[in-house]
Design an enzyme around this catalytic site. Structure first.
Site, PDB file in Angstrom:
ATOM      1  N   ASP A  57      51.513  39.884  -8.973  1.00 43.74           N
ATOM      2  CA  ASP A  57      51.390  39.395  -7.599  1.00 43.74           C
ATOM      3  C   ASP A  57      52.617  39.858  -6.816  1.00 43.74           C
ATOM      4  O   ASP A  57      53.735  39.409  -7.079  1.00 43.74           O
ATOM      5  CB  ASP A  57      51.293  37.867  -7.569  1.00 43.74           C
ATOM      6  N   LEU A  58      52.420  40.745  -5.863  1.00 41.79           N
ATOM      7  CA  LEU A  58      53.514  41.420  -5.178  1.00 41.79           C
ATOM      8  C   LEU A  58      54.478  40.426  -4.524  1.00 41.79           C
ATOM      9  O   LEU A  58      54.069  39.571  -3.725  1.00 41.79           O
ATOM     10  CB  LEU A  58      52.947  42.367  -4.116  1.00 41.79           C
ATOM     11  N   ASP A  59      55.768  40.553  -4.876  1.00 43.29           N
ATOM     12  CA  ASP A  59      56.846  39.743  -4.306  1.00 43.29           C
ATOM     13  C   ASP A  59      56.604  38.245  -4.453  1.00 43.29           C
ATOM     14  O   ASP A  59      57.060  37.445  -3.624  1.00 43.29           O
ATOM     15  CB  ASP A  59      57.053  40.086  -2.822  1.00 43.29           C
ATOM     16  N   ALA A  60      55.893  37.840  -5.502  1.00 42.52           N
ATOM     17  CA  ALA A  60      55.569  36.428  -5.686  1.00 42.52           C
ATOM     18  C   ALA A  60      55.996  35.905  -7.053  1.00 42.52           C
ATOM     19  O   ALA A  60      55.560  34.837  -7.471  1.00 42.52           O
ATOM     20  CB  ALA A  60      54.068  36.208  -5.498  1.00 42.52           C
ATOM     21  N   LEU A  75      59.132  38.881   4.987  1.00 47.63           N
ATOM     22  CA  LEU A  75      57.736  38.791   4.576  1.00 47.63           C
ATOM     23  C   LEU A  75      57.278  37.332   4.636  1.00 47.63           C
ATOM     24  O   LEU A  75      58.020  36.443   4.223  1.00 47.63           O
ATOM     25  CB  LEU A  75      57.564  39.337   3.155  1.00 47.63           C
TER      26      LEU A  75
END
Length: 285
Positions: free
Chosen positions: A226-229, A196
């Protein structure tokens, strides 16, 4: 294993913190088995983790907490102390892929992870027989596309019922809703591959093979809205060659995913991860 108290501290950086803590421990005959310190110079913030031989101390953990509070107040500390014999309760969430789930259960079964796995929640039945072989409760909660909220409310109730204080998304292929991210802040651990945002969507390893990438990696992090953050706990990479087919890359990707996730989980269980903002300090062994 030797019983210890884990003293974990973060606070504004100033002179005298280490001396004050050391004097406190010395006055109670505390023997330090492991000591870790770090100062973030840019943010002027100090981090500390001590493992103290519980048998050496002249006070129990409750008295320790009461008496240490004066120092904590003086230095504006965010802190806690834990007894190493208090085993965290872990619930695992999964979908259909078994590599991360099975790796964690095996490490728990063999005593490598010092915790109690109190349940597995999945949105499919595929992994039930494997989980129940380990004598772990299995809860199947389908998540329909048209309305996911009731399912996540049921998941919330299930987590609370198990008493879990750590939640691991072991390749759980559903996005955790914001209300659960906030409720279980810094308690939910996830793993994702390193492609990603370059390779989005289905079959990222196949996309990477076509592109000719030379490194496969994985990131273990705390889940936020916050997706994948979220704050990163652990990362690692493995090299791939031009001769590797897409299937080889999938195999290697699974290897690195389960290694990074189990390592990140162990750091969390051993109170080695200190979060400050969206950044972590990890006192790895």
């Amino acid at each position: 294993m030797r019983k210890t108290f884990r003293l974990v501290i973060s606070c504004p950086d100033r002179v005298g913190i280490v001396a004050a803590v050391s004097q406190f421990l010395n006055e109670r005959s505390g023997s330090i088995i492991e000591a870790s310190h770090h100062t973030d110079v840019g943010q002027k913030w100090f981090f500390m983790r001590h493992e103290i031989d519980a048998e050496s101390l002249t006070v129990d953990v409750e008295t320790f907490r009461e008496e240490f509070q004066a120092i904590a107040d003086e230095y504006e500390m965010r802190w806690y102390v834990k007894d190493s014999e208090d085993r965290p309760k872990v619930v695992l969430l999964a979908t259909k892929e078994s590599h991360c789930l099975n790796d964690i259960m095996h490490r728990w079964h063999t005593g490598e992870l010092n915790c109690d796995i109190v349940g597995v929640i999945a949105n499919h039945e595929n992994l039930r027989s494997m989980v129940e072989w380990y004598k772990i409760p299995y809860f199947c909660i389908p998540v329909p596309k048209e309305n996911k909220m009731p399912a996540f409310q049921e998941i919330e109730a299930c987590i609370d019922q198990t008493g879990a204080d750590t939640i691991v998304l072991a390749r759980y292929m559903q996005i955790f809703p914001e209300f659960l991210c906030e409720k279980y802040r810094h308690q939910v651990i996830n793993i994702h591959h390193s492609f990603l945002p370059s390779f989005i969507g289905a079959k990222p390893y196949h996309q990477a093979a076509v592109r000719g990438v030379k490194l496969i990696g994985a990131t273990c992090h705390y889940v936020t809205a916050d997706l994948d953050a979220g704050p990163i706990i652990e990362q690692d990479v493995i090299r791939v060659r031009h001769s590797h087919a897409a299937e080889d890359m999938v195999r290697l990707g699974k290897d690195i995913e389960k290694l990074v996730l189990s390592r990140g989980l162990r750091y969390h269980l051993e109170d080695r991860v200190l979060v400050h903002g969206n950044k972590t300090v990890v006192f790895a062994e």
